[in-house]
Scaffold this active site. Structure first.
Site, short mmCIF file in Angstrom:
data_model
loop_
_atom_site.label_atom_id
_atom_site.label_comp_id
_atom_site.label_asym_id
_atom_site.label_seq_id
_atom_site.Cartn_x
_atom_site.Cartn_y
_atom_site.Cartn_z
N ASP A 1 35.41 5.73 9.05
CA ASP A 1 34.22 5.54 7.70
C ASP A 1 34.20 6.75 7.01
O ASP A 1 33.77 7.73 7.65
CB ASP A 1 33.26 4.84 8.22
N ILE A 2 34.75 6.82 5.77
CA ILE A 2 34.30 8.06 4.84
C ILE A 2 32.83 8.24 4.61
O ILE A 2 32.72 9.13 3.88
CB ILE A 2 35.20 8.19 3.73
N HIS B 1 35.86 -6.49 8.80
CA HIS B 1 35.93 -5.28 9.54
C HIS B 1 34.67 -5.31 10.51
O HIS B 1 33.75 -6.06 10.20
CB HIS B 1 35.85 -4.17 8.38
N GLU C 1 29.98 -5.16 1.83
CA GLU C 1 30.40 -4.20 0.82
C GLU C 1 31.88 -4.77 0.22
O GLU C 1 32.07 -4.30 -1.03
CB GLU C 1 30.04 -3.01 1.29
#
Length: 133
Positions: free
Chosen positions: A29-30, A93, A88
């Site tokens: 996850d960034i 996911h 989001e």
């Protein structure tokens, strides 16, 4: 229009890949809650996890389990937390977050800002642990 995750799977958007199978993909996850925060997705674009066909759902869960073991081996933590929010990005996911306390899983917290070098090192470390399983 393809989701950002579908574009990642196709290589149109770069990611810090941790692991991949024929039907699933895992990447960092960034905007992580903790170092090692990993997203696990089906390559098939379906908005809601529980709308996946049974075979893909089972494959995703088994893949997430293996990725979680790799995360725990690569990142010092008490356990790896699992969250399915999906609000989001319209692509199913699973969040895998290294935990030392329940507060580490608070998605309202300020996200970490890591260098690309740190992301690359973390992805490589998790990928190496995944390859051992």
């Amino acid at each position: 229009m393809a989701s950002v995750f579908s574009k990642i799977v196709k290589g149109e958007i770069p990611s810090y890949k941790v692991a991949e199978t024929e039907s699933c993909y895992a990447f960092l996850d960034i905007n992580p809650l903790k170092e090692g925060h990993t997203l696990v997705i089906p390559k098939k674009e379906v908005d809601y996890l529980f709308d996946l066909d049974e075979q893909t759902y089972v494959e995703l869960q088994l893949f997430a389990r293996k990725v979680a073991k790799a995360v725990r081996a690569a990142v010092p933590c008490k356990r790896v937390g699992v969250a399915v929010l999906g609000m989001e990005v319209p692509h199913a996911h699973i969040h895998l977050v290294p935990l030392d306390s329940e507060g580490d899983m608070d998605f309202r917290k300020t996200k970490l800002s890591l260098s690309s070098e740190r992301f690359e090192a973390m992805a490589a470390s998790i990928a190496a642990e995944y390859a051992k399983l």
